[in-house]
Design a protein around this motif. Structure first.
Motif: not given
Length: 230
Positions: A139-161
């Motif tokens: 009931r107290l949600n003890f020990g639960r980690m906050p929700g996280r996400q995976v972000l994947r971004i494709v950038v051209p090789e000519t653009v500095s990320h």
């Protein structure tokens, strides 16, 4: 009285047998009630997607069986070693991936042991207190980690990320960590992978649109990380 005088040994045997049967009945019934309570608490507090009705039944059956085993063993060391040898040949085909399931099985076995040895009050107090702890932790949600996400971004090789999305990340994320960089499309582009935590889930579309304006409208993926207990 006349039967007792005529055959005193048989009468004593009958009384001792009746007492043993009464104790056995009390132990089995109490084990059933307490392990049913454990199973109900497990069902109510379970938060995953893989709930198994057979496992809920196993919790009850395990406690009753262990209770009977403890009554059969008693103080007989030879019987104890014999049972250990018999159970050693058993192979369990279902692996429990959730540590909480393993703990629940041991919980049920401990209650069964207490009932089988005649510690009825200890069994009741132990079952009720630990069941309450299990329910409160959920009931107290003890020990639960906050929700996280995976972000994947494709950038051209000519653009500095380097620093390309820093202002967006500060605006939309509570946490952002670069996890990896990989070449894709035969080396013509880079795929950046970040572990992130959104400030507001309703801002996902705005975030993706803003990123696409800077990565030449290439692929952008935001994926939810599944919880370990589901």
């Amino acid at each position: 009285m006349l039967d007792f005088i005529a055959n005193p040994f048989q009468s004593v045997y009958d009384m001792s047998t009746g007492t043993a049967l009464a104790k056995a009945l009390i132990a089995l019934v109490l084990s059933f009630i307490l392990c049913t309570l454990i199973s109900l608490v497990y069902k109510v507090s379970y938060q995953g997607y893989r709930y198994s009705q057979s496992f809920a039944h196993t919790i009850i059956i395990m406690g009753i069986v262990v209770s009977l085993i403890m009554m059969v063993i008693g103080n007989n060391i030879a019987v104890a070693f014999g049972l250990v040898g018999a159970f050693s040949i058993i192979r369990f085909r279902t692996a429990m991936s959730d540590p909480r399931d393993i703990a629940t099985v041991f919980f049920s076995m401990a209650v069964g042991i207490a009932c089988g040895l005649g510690y009825y009050l200890v069994a009741v107090l132990f079952a009720v207190s630990v069941s309450l702890i299990m329910y409160m932790l959920t009931r107290l949600n003890f020990g639960r980690m906050p929700g996280r996400q995976v972000l994947r971004i494709v950038v051209p090789e000519t653009v500095s990320h380097q620093g390309l999305f820093d202002d967006l990340f500060r605006e939309y994320f509570k946490h952002c960590e670069l996890a990896g960089v990989e070449t894709v499309n035969m080396g013509t582009a880079f795929e950046l992978e970040y572990i992130v935590q959104l400030r507001k889930t309703e801002d996902m579309k705005k975030l993706l649109d803003a990123i696409r304006e800077r990565n030449a409208n290439l692929k952008v993926t935001l994926q939810m990380i599944p919880r370990a207990d589901r």
